[in-house]
Motif scaffolding. Structure first.
Motif, PDB file in Angstrom:
ATOM      1  N   VAL A   1       1.289  -0.963  -0.269  1.00  0.00           N
ATOM      2  CA  VAL A   1       0.188   0.037   0.316  1.00  0.00           C
ATOM      3  C   VAL A   1       1.009   1.111   0.062  1.00  0.00           C
ATOM      4  O   VAL A   1       2.037   1.549   0.474  1.00  0.00           O
ATOM      5  CB  VAL A   1      -0.323  -0.107   1.620  1.00  0.00           C
ATOM      6  N   ASP A   2       0.026   2.510  -0.615  1.00  0.00           N
ATOM      7  CA  ASP A   2       1.066   3.845  -0.211  1.00  0.00           C
ATOM      8  C   ASP A   2       0.676   4.158   0.929  1.00  0.00           C
ATOM      9  O   ASP A   2       0.131   4.054   1.669  1.00  0.00           O
ATOM     10  CB  ASP A   2       0.095   4.361  -1.319  1.00  0.00           C
ATOM     11  N   VAL A   3       1.807   5.183   1.616  1.00  0.00           N
ATOM     12  CA  VAL A   3       1.702   5.217   2.407  1.00  0.00           C
ATOM     13  C   VAL A   3       0.876   6.191   2.845  1.00  0.00           C
ATOM     14  O   VAL A   3       0.319   6.008   4.227  1.00  0.00           O
ATOM     15  CB  VAL A   3       2.831   6.139   3.596  1.00  0.00           C
ATOM     16  N   VAL A   4       0.400   7.452   2.452  1.00  0.00           N
ATOM     17  CA  VAL A   4      -0.578   8.168   2.161  1.00  0.00           C
ATOM     18  C   VAL A   4      -1.867   7.188   2.902  1.00  0.00           C
ATOM     19  O   VAL A   4      -2.851   7.986   2.575  1.00  0.00           O
ATOM     20  CB  VAL A   4      -0.964   9.130   0.147  1.00  0.00           C
ATOM     21  N   GLU A   5      -2.130   6.115   2.071  1.00  0.00           N
ATOM     22  CA  GLU A   5      -3.003   5.621   2.137  1.00  0.00           C
ATOM     23  C   GLU A   5      -3.391   4.893   3.193  1.00  0.00           C
ATOM     24  O   GLU A   5      -4.418   4.044   4.037  1.00  0.00           O
ATOM     25  CB  GLU A   5      -3.151   4.584   1.427  1.00  0.00           C
ATOM     26  N   ALA A   6      -2.091   4.585   4.153  1.00  0.00           N
ATOM     27  CA  ALA A   6      -2.320   4.231   5.662  1.00  0.00           C
ATOM     28  C   ALA A   6      -2.312   4.514   7.095  1.00  0.00           C
ATOM     29  O   ALA A   6      -2.690   5.699   6.937  1.00  0.00           O
ATOM     30  CB  ALA A   6      -1.055   2.532   5.606  1.00  0.00           C
ATOM     31  N   ALA A   7      -2.165   3.762   7.655  1.00  0.00           N
ATOM     32  CA  ALA A   7      -2.468   4.527   9.183  1.00  0.00           C
ATOM     33  C   ALA A   7      -1.475   5.890   9.449  1.00  0.00           C
ATOM     34  O   ALA A   7      -0.264   5.251   8.752  1.00  0.00           O
ATOM     35  CB  ALA A   7      -2.434   3.327  10.771  1.00  0.00           C
ATOM     36  N   GLY A   8      -1.711   6.764  10.081  1.00  0.00           N
ATOM     37  CA  GLY A   8      -0.468   7.742  10.756  1.00  0.00           C
ATOM     38  C   GLY A   8       0.203   6.937  11.450  1.00  0.00           C
ATOM     39  O   GLY A   8       0.146   5.828  12.032  1.00  0.00           O
ATOM     40  N   GLY A   9       1.187   7.779  11.677  1.00  0.00           N
ATOM     41  CA  GLY A   9       2.626   7.192  12.777  1.00  0.00           C
ATOM     42  C   GLY A   9       3.459   6.392  11.557  1.00  0.00           C
ATOM     43  O   GLY A   9       3.568   5.740  10.486  1.00  0.00           O
ATOM     44  N   SER A  10       4.858   6.207  12.365  1.00  0.00           N
ATOM     45  CA  SER A  10       6.036   4.966  12.025  1.00  0.00           C
ATOM     46  C   SER A  10       5.384   3.922  11.789  1.00  0.00           C
ATOM     47  O   SER A  10       4.695   3.189  12.705  1.00  0.00           O
ATOM     48  CB  SER A  10       7.125   5.528  12.601  1.00  0.00           C
ATOM     49  N   LEU A  11       5.754   2.738  10.933  1.00  0.00           N
ATOM     50  CA  LEU A  11       5.059   1.354  10.980  1.00  0.00           C
ATOM     51  C   LEU A  11       5.650   0.642  11.890  1.00  0.00           C
ATOM     52  O   LEU A  11       5.066  -0.380  12.712  1.00  0.00           O
ATOM     53  CB  LEU A  11       5.795   1.504   9.514  1.00  0.00           C
ATOM     54  N   ALA A  12       7.184   1.326  12.446  1.00  0.00           N
ATOM     55  CA  ALA A  12       7.288   0.574  13.752  1.00  0.00           C
ATOM     56  C   ALA A  12       6.190   0.720  14.848  1.00  0.00           C
ATOM     57  O   ALA A  12       6.052   0.165  15.697  1.00  0.00           O
ATOM     58  CB  ALA A  12       8.762   0.894  14.537  1.00  0.00           C
ATOM     59  N   ASP A  13       6.133   1.994  14.685  1.00  0.00           N
ATOM     60  CA  ASP A  13       5.400   2.674  15.807  1.00  0.00           C
ATOM     61  C   ASP A  13       3.963   1.810  16.069  1.00  0.00           C
ATOM     62  O   ASP A  13       2.903   2.024  16.748  1.00  0.00           O
ATOM     63  CB  ASP A  13       4.837   4.212  16.240  1.00  0.00           C
ATOM     64  N   LEU A  14       3.278   1.471  15.093  1.00  0.00           N
ATOM     65  CA  LEU A  14       1.955   0.682  14.591  1.00  0.00           C
ATOM     66  C   LEU A  14       1.911  -0.216  14.835  1.00  0.00           C
ATOM     67  O   LEU A  14       1.220  -1.072  15.390  1.00  0.00           O
ATOM     68  CB  LEU A  14       1.917   0.947  13.237  1.00  0.00           C
ATOM     69  N   LEU A  15       3.042  -1.585  14.932  1.00  0.00           N
ATOM     70  CA  LEU A  15       3.550  -2.902  15.461  1.00  0.00           C
ATOM     71  C   LEU A  15       3.605  -2.985  17.113  1.00  0.00           C
ATOM     72  O   LEU A  15       4.722  -3.238  17.462  1.00  0.00           O
ATOM     73  CB  LEU A  15       4.970  -3.146  14.361  1.00  0.00           C
ATOM     74  N   GLU A  16       2.625  -2.840  17.735  1.00  0.00           N
ATOM     75  CA  GLU A  16       2.308  -2.840  19.045  1.00  0.00           C
ATOM     76  C   GLU A  16       1.784  -4.005  19.724  1.00  0.00           C
ATOM     77  O   GLU A  16       2.704  -4.849  20.715  1.00  0.00           O
ATOM     78  CB  GLU A  16       0.827  -2.044  19.454  1.00  0.00           C
ATOM     79  N   ALA A  17       1.494  -5.193  18.631  1.00  0.00           N
ATOM     80  CA  ALA A  17       1.786  -6.400  19.366  1.00  0.00           C
ATOM     81  C   ALA A  17       1.381  -7.163  18.117  1.00  0.00           C
ATOM     82  O   ALA A  17       1.320  -6.797  17.308  1.00  0.00           O
ATOM     83  CB  ALA A  17       0.128  -6.451  20.119  1.00  0.00           C
ATOM     84  N   SER A  18       1.872  -8.584  18.784  1.00  0.00           N
ATOM     85  CA  SER A  18       1.722  -9.844  17.465  1.00  0.00           C
ATOM     86  C   SER A  18       0.934 -11.317  17.715  1.00  0.00           C
ATOM     87  O   SER A  18       0.928 -11.811  19.545  1.00  0.00           O
ATOM     88  CB  SER A  18       2.982 -10.437  17.696  1.00  0.00           C
ATOM     89  N   HIS A  19       0.437 -11.738  17.391  1.00  0.00           N
ATOM     90  CA  HIS A  19      -0.779 -12.708  17.653  1.00  0.00           C
ATOM     91  C   HIS A  19      -0.350 -14.485  16.801  1.00  0.00           C
ATOM     92  O   HIS A  19       0.474 -14.161  15.659  1.00  0.00           O
ATOM     93  CB  HIS A  19      -2.003 -13.126  16.703  1.00  0.00           C
ATOM     94  N   TRP A  20       0.629 -15.108  17.877  1.00  0.00           N
ATOM     95  CA  TRP A  20       1.094 -15.579  17.973  1.00  0.00           C
ATOM     96  C   TRP A  20       0.290 -17.521  17.648  1.00  0.00           C
ATOM     97  O   TRP A  20      -0.514 -18.168  18.898  1.00  0.00           O
ATOM     98  CB  TRP A  20       2.271 -16.063  18.077  1.00  0.00           C
ATOM     99  N   LEU A  21       0.527 -18.385  16.898  1.00  0.00           N
ATOM    100  CA  LEU A  21       0.175 -20.116  17.615  1.00  0.00           C
ATOM    101  C   LEU A  21       1.389 -20.341  17.774  1.00  0.00           C
ATOM    102  O   LEU A  21       2.461 -20.804  17.090  1.00  0.00           O
ATOM    103  CB  LEU A  21      -0.734 -20.385  16.257  1.00  0.00           C
ATOM    104  N   LEU A  22       1.514 -22.361  18.619  1.00  0.00           N
ATOM    105  CA  LEU A  22       2.581 -22.210  19.091  1.00  0.00           C
ATOM    106  C   LEU A  22       2.366 -23.784  18.846  1.00  0.00           C
ATOM    107  O   LEU A  22       1.154 -23.936  20.132  1.00  0.00           O
ATOM    108  CB  LEU A  22       3.240 -21.769  20.372  1.00  0.00           C
ATOM    109  N   ASP A  23       2.648 -24.808  18.167  1.00  0.00           N
ATOM    110  CA  ASP A  23       2.154 -25.628  18.155  1.00  0.00           C
ATOM    111  C   ASP A  23       3.290 -26.942  19.113  1.00  0.00           C
ATOM    112  O   ASP A  23       4.804 -27.247  18.051  1.00  0.00           O
ATOM    113  CB  ASP A  23       1.453 -26.590  16.473  1.00  0.00           C
ATOM    114  N   LEU A  24       2.452 -27.565  19.980  1.00  0.00           N
ATOM    115  CA  LEU A  24       3.567 -28.057  21.030  1.00  0.00           C
ATOM    116  C   LEU A  24       3.591 -29.732  20.696  1.00  0.00           C
ATOM    117  O   LEU A  24       1.915 -30.037  20.725  1.00  0.00           O
ATOM    118  CB  LEU A  24       3.294 -27.363  22.406  1.00  0.00           C
TER     119      LEU A  24
END
Length: 241
Positions: free
Chosen positions: A108-131
């Motif tokens: 996507v073009d940054v002008v169409e993306a959310a405000g703020g830097s990319l790093a600032d937008l990555l606040e959390a992650s969703h993981w699956l852990l297969d054990l």
């Protein structure tokens, strides 16, 4: 005196790219990916903007890379271009130039993306852990972990052995049975120090006695802005600032 280097023009367009690491390519390190990505940029003839200085580099910014050995459906990189391009054209060109298993999902073009830097937008992650563990043992360990106020773990870093609390970063954690073992569903808040899924596994071993039979399969499903009310993770390429 050395002549001053030529100053490069600033980018005229910035694109944010979501890519996946799948199959055997999950073992690709961040350094290996960056080399493969820059080669793909060159083969795809993407008109990159370059930094100024005596050693100009293509304007590429990486954010939130998954650990080596983890699969991921949500890795992100931002590039600066010297010419305006159609994001879909760039996506197709990069997809053709990268090896199978490193797959471009969205551009996507940054002008169409959310405000703020990319790093600032990555606040959390969703993981699956297969054990490869007994599901009841996994569920019991998860209950003990969530009941604890803090869970200290240790990890070797570039600055030596470091001890930190891995419990505070866990937004949500549950265990369900799966064929051959158990699956943990984990939402991790990003922060300093960065808590990884393997840190949570170490914490589960510490407070719940959970021992994994073989190497766990870690898969990141998403990463992005965290809704503090619901614990859900938004799409950093689609949300508005």
């Amino acid at each position: 005196m050395r002549d001053q280097p030529e100053q490069q023009a600033p980018p005229v367009q910035r694109l944010r790219i979501r890519y996946a690491k799948r199959g055997r390519l999950r073992f690709t390190s961040h350094r290996d990916f960056s080399r493969a990505f820059e080669r793909a940029i060159f083969r795809a003839r993407v008109p990159m903007a370059y930094s100024s200085g005596f050693n100009p580099h293509p304007r590429i910014s990486y954010a939130g890379a998954a650990p080596t050995g983890a699969a991921s459906e949500a890795e992100y990189v931002e590039i600066g271009l010297a010419e305006v391009q159609d994001p879909e054209v760039v996506r197709r060109a990069l997809e053709e130039s990268l090896p199978d298993g490193l797959d471009v999902v969205d551009v996507v073009d940054v002008v169409e993306a959310a405000g703020g830097s990319l790093a600032d937008l990555l606040e959390a992650s969703h993981w699956l852990l297969d054990l490869e563990v007994d599901p009841e043992q996994a569920r019991s360990a998860v209950e003990a972990f969530l009941a604890a106020e803090s869970v200290s773990v240790q990890r070797m870093t570039k600055k030596g052995l470091r001890e930190f609390d891995c419990r505070a970063a866990v937004v949500a954690l549950s265990a369900e049975p799966r064929e051959g073992g158990a699956r943990l569903d984990l939402v991790l808040r990003h922060g300093v120090p960065s808590v990884r899924p393997d840190d949570v596994l170490a914490g589960l071993a510490s407070v719940g006695g959970l021992t994994t039979g073989g190497a766990p399969l870690l898969t990141r499903l998403s990463q992005g802005p965290l809704d503090p009310g619901t614990g859900e993770i938004g799409d950093p390429l689609r949300m508005r600032g």
